[in-house]
Design a protein around this motif. Structure first.
Motif, mmCIF file in Angstrom:
data_model
loop_
_atom_site.group_PDB
_atom_site.id
_atom_site.type_symbol
_atom_site.label_atom_id
_atom_site.label_comp_id
_atom_site.label_asym_id
_atom_site.label_seq_id
_atom_site.Cartn_x
_atom_site.Cartn_y
_atom_site.Cartn_z
ATOM 1 N N LEU A 184 24.628 22.610 104.564
ATOM 2 C CA LEU A 184 23.357 21.916 104.491
ATOM 3 C C LEU A 184 22.454 22.533 103.426
ATOM 4 O O LEU A 184 21.640 21.864 102.806
ATOM 5 C CB LEU A 184 22.684 22.017 105.866
ATOM 6 N N LYS A 185 22.641 23.833 103.214
ATOM 7 C CA LYS A 185 21.811 24.581 102.269
ATOM 8 C C LYS A 185 22.676 25.666 101.637
ATOM 9 O O LYS A 185 23.468 26.310 102.321
ATOM 10 C CB LYS A 185 20.632 25.203 103.012
ATOM 11 N N VAL A 186 22.496 25.865 100.337
ATOM 12 C CA VAL A 186 23.234 26.906 99.621
ATOM 13 C C VAL A 186 22.262 27.624 98.700
ATOM 14 O O VAL A 186 21.530 26.988 97.941
ATOM 15 C CB VAL A 186 24.383 26.311 98.770
ATOM 16 N N GLU A 187 22.243 28.942 98.796
ATOM 17 C CA GLU A 187 21.421 29.758 97.906
ATOM 18 C C GLU A 187 22.260 30.920 97.399
ATOM 19 O O GLU A 187 23.150 31.399 98.093
ATOM 20 C CB GLU A 187 20.203 30.330 98.643
ATOM 21 N N ILE A 188 21.941 31.357 96.188
ATOM 22 C CA ILE A 188 22.552 32.589 95.696
ATOM 23 C C ILE A 188 21.442 33.556 95.315
ATOM 24 O O ILE A 188 20.337 33.145 94.973
ATOM 25 C CB ILE A 188 23.533 32.355 94.532
ATOM 26 N N ASP A 189 21.759 34.828 95.397
ATOM 27 C CA ASP A 189 20.789 35.878 95.090
ATOM 28 C C ASP A 189 20.747 36.103 93.586
ATOM 29 O O ASP A 189 21.569 36.823 93.043
ATOM 30 C CB ASP A 189 21.180 37.167 95.810
ATOM 31 N N ALA B 145 26.618 23.165 90.305
ATOM 32 C CA ALA B 145 27.465 23.579 91.430
ATOM 33 C C ALA B 145 26.730 23.413 92.758
ATOM 34 O O ALA B 145 27.293 22.877 93.721
ATOM 35 C CB ALA B 145 27.927 25.025 91.258
ATOM 36 N N ILE B 146 25.482 23.841 92.817
ATOM 37 C CA ILE B 146 24.719 23.714 94.068
ATOM 38 C C ILE B 146 24.444 22.239 94.374
ATOM 39 O O ILE B 146 24.606 21.799 95.517
ATOM 40 C CB ILE B 146 23.425 24.551 94.014
ATOM 41 N N TYR B 147 24.055 21.477 93.367
ATOM 42 C CA TYR B 147 23.803 20.052 93.570
ATOM 43 C C TYR B 147 25.060 19.356 94.102
ATOM 44 O O TYR B 147 25.006 18.618 95.090
ATOM 45 C CB TYR B 147 23.346 19.398 92.256
ATOM 46 N N ASP B 148 26.202 19.614 93.455
ATOM 47 C CA ASP B 148 27.456 18.998 93.876
ATOM 48 C C ASP B 148 27.883 19.467 95.268
ATOM 49 O O ASP B 148 28.397 18.675 96.059
ATOM 50 C CB ASP B 148 28.574 19.286 92.867
ATOM 51 N N LEU B 149 27.658 20.738 95.563
ATOM 52 C CA LEU B 149 27.977 21.248 96.903
ATOM 53 C C LEU B 149 27.175 20.515 97.971
ATOM 54 O O LEU B 149 27.722 20.100 98.988
ATOM 55 C CB LEU B 149 27.669 22.748 96.998
ATOM 56 N N LEU B 150 25.898 20.365 97.733
ATOM 57 C CA LEU B 150 25.051 19.718 98.734
ATOM 58 C C LEU B 150 25.342 18.223 98.842
ATOM 59 O O LEU B 150 25.164 17.630 99.911
ATOM 60 C CB LEU B 150 23.578 19.978 98.431
ATOM 61 N N ALA B 151 25.810 17.611 97.772
ATOM 62 C CA ALA B 151 26.135 16.183 97.791
ATOM 63 C C ALA B 151 27.426 15.917 98.564
ATOM 64 O O ALA B 151 27.548 14.902 99.255
ATOM 65 C CB ALA B 151 26.255 15.654 96.366
ATOM 66 N N SER B 152 28.385 16.850 98.453
ATOM 67 C CA SER B 152 29.676 16.632 99.100
ATOM 68 C C SER B 152 30.384 17.969 99.271
ATOM 69 O O SER B 152 30.684 18.640 98.287
ATOM 70 C CB SER B 152 30.531 15.702 98.243
ATOM 71 N N ARG C 78 39.175 21.994 98.489
ATOM 72 C CA ARG C 78 39.362 22.457 97.116
ATOM 73 C C ARG C 78 38.090 22.328 96.286
ATOM 74 O O ARG C 78 37.727 23.249 95.552
ATOM 75 C CB ARG C 78 40.504 21.671 96.479
ATOM 76 N N ASP C 79 37.420 21.181 96.374
ATOM 77 C CA ASP C 79 36.206 20.984 95.572
ATOM 78 C C ASP C 79 35.101 21.950 95.981
ATOM 79 O O ASP C 79 34.385 22.477 95.133
ATOM 80 C CB ASP C 79 35.712 19.539 95.674
ATOM 81 N N THR C 80 34.969 22.194 97.275
ATOM 82 C CA THR C 80 33.981 23.164 97.748
ATOM 83 C C THR C 80 34.330 24.553 97.224
ATOM 84 O O THR C 80 33.462 25.287 96.748
ATOM 85 C CB THR C 80 33.909 23.159 99.292
ATOM 86 N N ALA C 81 35.604 24.906 97.262
ATOM 87 C CA ALA C 81 36.048 26.213 96.760
ATOM 88 C C ALA C 81 35.748 26.357 95.268
ATOM 89 O O ALA C 81 35.307 27.411 94.811
ATOM 90 C CB ALA C 81 37.548 26.391 97.020
ATOM 91 N N ARG C 82 35.980 25.299 94.492
ATOM 92 C CA ARG C 82 35.704 25.341 93.053
ATOM 93 C C ARG C 82 34.219 25.599 92.800
ATOM 94 O O ARG C 82 33.856 26.408 91.947
ATOM 95 C CB ARG C 82 36.117 24.025 92.384
ATOM 96 N N THR D 116 32.290 28.946 91.121
ATOM 97 C CA THR D 116 31.282 28.897 90.058
ATOM 98 C C THR D 116 30.102 29.794 90.404
ATOM 99 O O THR D 116 29.616 30.557 89.562
ATOM 100 C CB THR D 116 30.776 27.449 89.831
ATOM 101 N N LEU D 117 29.638 29.737 91.651
ATOM 102 C CA LEU D 117 28.498 30.563 92.063
ATOM 103 C C LEU D 117 28.859 32.054 92.049
ATOM 104 O O LEU D 117 28.034 32.892 91.677
ATOM 105 C CB LEU D 117 27.995 30.124 93.436
ATOM 106 N N VAL D 118 30.086 32.375 92.431
ATOM 107 C CA VAL D 118 30.548 33.760 92.363
ATOM 108 C C VAL D 118 30.484 34.235 90.900
ATOM 109 O O VAL D 118 30.038 35.337 90.611
ATOM 110 C CB VAL D 118 31.958 33.906 92.950
ATOM 111 N N CYS D 119 30.936 33.383 90.008
ATOM 112 C CA CYS D 119 30.897 33.728 88.567
ATOM 113 C C CYS D 119 29.467 33.952 88.091
ATOM 114 O O CYS D 119 29.197 34.910 87.366
ATOM 115 C CB CYS D 119 31.561 32.635 87.741
#
Length: 162
Positions: free
Chosen positions: A8-13, A31-38, A145-149, A153-156
């Motif tokens: 529902l929510k994704v944040e990175i430090d 990446a965050i936009y796409d994660l929250l969309a699907s 898979r798409d969530t992992a991708r 990206t956020l890890v990078c």
């Protein structure tokens, strides 16, 4: 997976990390936009079964040199925290950054076929990183898979050097 198993929510430090380039800022936003969309994301209980606490909030950071995934319920209740060594990711991340630099340069200077070749290589490295992330969190969290991708990206983004 149950209906409530998504982020529902994704944040990175980004407060404690290095300054990032406009290109990497865009990668992070997308990446965050796409994660929250699907996305598909499910915390597993100690028996390896789906937890019914979704949807989830995810906070990704680096703590004491380790990758940290802090998972909370939609109400903000802490559900789990997983810390992973960054060592298995380092070579992939370095390669991914090199390929991204080539890609950004190619967009400005090279032919469409050269750009497509570099982009294909970038996607392959990205897929490897996503699969490694899924393996490292196996038995704790499951995601598609798409969530992992997108999470890779956020890890990078968290590993960008100053």
């Amino acid at each position: 997976m149950s209906q409530g198993n998504y982020l529902l929510k994704v944040e990175i430090d980004t407060q404690n990390g290095p300054l990032i380039s406009p290109e990497m800022q865009q990668e992070q936003r997308v990446a965050i936009y796409d994660l929250l969309a699907s996305n598909s994301f499910c915390l597993l209980n100690k028996s390896g079964e789906e937890n019914k606490d979704g949807p989830y909030q995810l906070y990704v950071s680096i703590n004491s040199g380790r990758l940290s995934f802090n998972i909370a319920s939609s109400e903000g209740e802490q559900l789990a925290e997983f810390q992973l060594s960054l060592t298995p990711f380092r070579d992939l991340i370095k390669t991914y950054f090199r390929i991204c630099d080539l890609y950004y340069d190619a967009v400005k200077k090279h032919t469409r076929s050269r750009i497509e070749t570099i982009d294909m290589t970038r996607r392959n490295i990205h897929d490897e990183g996503a699969e490694l992330l899924r393996q490292r969190l196996k038995g704790k969290v499951i995601f598609d898979r798409d969530t992992a991708r997108r999470l890779f990206t956020l890890v990078c983004v968290l590993q960008v050097k100053r």
